[in-house]
Write a protein that holds these residues in place. Sequence first.
Motif, PDB file in Angstrom:
ATOM      1  N   GLU A  67       0.616  -0.136   1.740  1.00 48.26           N
ATOM      2  CA  GLU A  67       1.362   0.434   0.604  1.00 48.26           C
ATOM      3  C   GLU A  67       2.171   1.668   0.989  1.00 48.26           C
ATOM      4  OE1 GLU A  67       2.033  -0.682  -2.393  1.00 48.26           O
ATOM      5  OE2 GLU A  67       0.945  -2.515  -1.876  1.00 48.26           O
ATOM      6  N   ALA A  74       6.244   1.972   0.813  1.00 49.29           N
ATOM      7  CA  ALA A  74       6.946   2.973  -0.007  1.00 49.29           C
ATOM      8  C   ALA A  74       7.945   3.765   0.843  1.00 49.29           C
ATOM      9  CB  ALA A  74       5.927   3.923  -0.647  1.00 49.29           C
ATOM     10  N   ALA A 122       9.672  -3.693  -4.049  1.00 52.69           N
ATOM     11  CA  ALA A 122       9.634  -2.229  -3.994  1.00 52.69           C
ATOM     12  C   ALA A 122      11.027  -1.650  -4.254  1.00 52.69           C
ATOM     13  CB  ALA A 122       9.099  -1.763  -2.634  1.00 52.69           C
ATOM     14  N   ARG A 171      12.463   0.690  -7.721  1.00 53.60           N
ATOM     15  CA  ARG A 171      13.133   1.985  -7.577  1.00 53.60           C
ATOM     16  C   ARG A 171      14.526   2.008  -8.202  1.00 53.60           C
ATOM     17  NH1 ARG A 171       9.325   1.635  -4.138  1.00 53.60           N
ATOM     18  NH2 ARG A 171       8.447   3.413  -3.010  1.00 53.60           N
TER      19      ARG A 171
END
Length: 543
Positions: free
Chosen positions: A185, A189, A323, A327
Amino acid sequence: MLLAESLLNALHAYGAREIFGIPGDFALPFFKVIEESGRLPLYTLSHEPAVGFAADAAARYRGGLGVAAVTYGAGALNLVNPVAGAYAEKSPLVVISGAPGAQERRAGLGLHHQAKTFDSQRLIFSEITCAHTCLNQAASAPAEIARVLRQCLDESRPVYIELPRDMVRVPCGPVPLLPSRPADEDALAACADDVLAHLRRAKQPVMMVGVEIRRFGLEQLVATLASRLGIPVVTSFMGRGLLAETDAPLSGTYLGVAGIADVTALVEKSDGLLMLGVILSDTNFGVSASRIDFRRCINAADRQVSLGFHHYADIPLESLIRALLDRLPSTAIQAASRTQIMHYPTQMPHDQQSITPHDIATAINDLMDHHGDLPIACDIGDCLFTALDIKHTALVAPGYYASMGFGVPAALGIAATSGKRPLVLVGDGAFQMTGWELGNCRKASWAPIVIVLNNQSWEMLRTFQPESHFNDLDDWHFADIAASLGGIGIRVDTRQALHTALERAMAEPHAFHLIEVMLPRGTLSPTLSRFVAGVKRLSSVVA
Ligand code: TPW
Ligand code: MG
């Protein structure tokens, strides 16, 4: 439960929907269980290369596992070339080979179909698969099957399972369904932030999509990402056909000097090229007009992401795309820079002129405009370059590994797995290799429309070496064999006749149609002409 039943249940649970195969005595017990269990439909073909191509294409078209079941030695080793192609082009193909049982291995005799040692075959396949196993112990079989099938899906590459014939009916437990291996993770990120920062700094970001986005079932997510980022999208050459079933704003297919000049400029002038699932191959990038500096690109493929000199390991493509979406604001950006360059020729005149590859593309576009899109299975040769002038529709083709013989069996794979009627584009040379497989259509109720580009030539090779007479092929009259194979054949040499044959094929959907299009030797598609000129220019620079 029998070991073979465990295996079949696992294949289904991991996403297989049919099996292509040819049995032999080492495989007969497994084929018996396939047939009698009814767990997955079995389609037998005529020669193992076609089994491999059909299973590969079914996997590519549907998404998820394709399965090829064969016998030991003479059967399995006939699959080496298709499996190598599936490896190179990242198709999750499961090879299941029958094999001698434990007792016969101990008998001290050389067994029929044995090449060198009993392990030779598994070792050969270990080189062209991402995981392999021999199911010679019932206790470990469930874990072994799970390991290999998970790896097949995670890497989207072929795997090899050897099933000794005395193990087929051994009692065995169920196979666990393993989830795909997750990303770290924190690394994910950091990677997603890095990618977005890089894109925001770029003045002319462009997204290029490659085959992995279909292999991993990500086309809709990528279409959403493209609209949220508001940047132009192109496909790689191998990725031709991607996103065709979404509303993603596609600008075209990148093919360097062989492609459309505006698309080439868009990609090569970009200072933020985001490549998602693209294979870095010579066919994708070898004919670039100005060399792309991959160190300045963002490249997400093979569960890795590199951008500039940063490198993130073990990032599955789906995790990265999700991901990035997390965002970004959920509204689409209408970017002023969005360029829609896709166009395709239409309205072929119905006259008595002879036919060119460009006419074939135009006639197919007219057909699809009237009757709706057809999925396309394409071989290698000028047919693949001709396909670039056809409307952007779902396409499977060996655009990188480039094995001839792929097109016809691939269409059978598409028909079996989707129930749809595929269109095949194939040259006369490639048709000589696997065209015979059309004889399997009638019993399975498949009805592909097969267009053989008959230039009586290995024309692509001639373009590189025009002085060699061995590139001349004889005139085989392919249309004449259709009737004996259960289909309808017609040879055409005018544009009027081509139009009529295509319309007739649409009107008669209950048998395969073989339309043999006569092309004078030396008539090339516009894209192949540019490709050859580009390759010659580049090789003269290198020399
Ligand atoms: C299994 C090498 C690449 S292209 C080509 C050959 C022999 C000629 C293709 O002839 P065809 O199409 O199908 O009539 P066209 O448009 O060029 O006339 N063996 C295999 N695969 C490949 N790629 C080759 C040889 C090759
Ligand atoms: Mg030819």
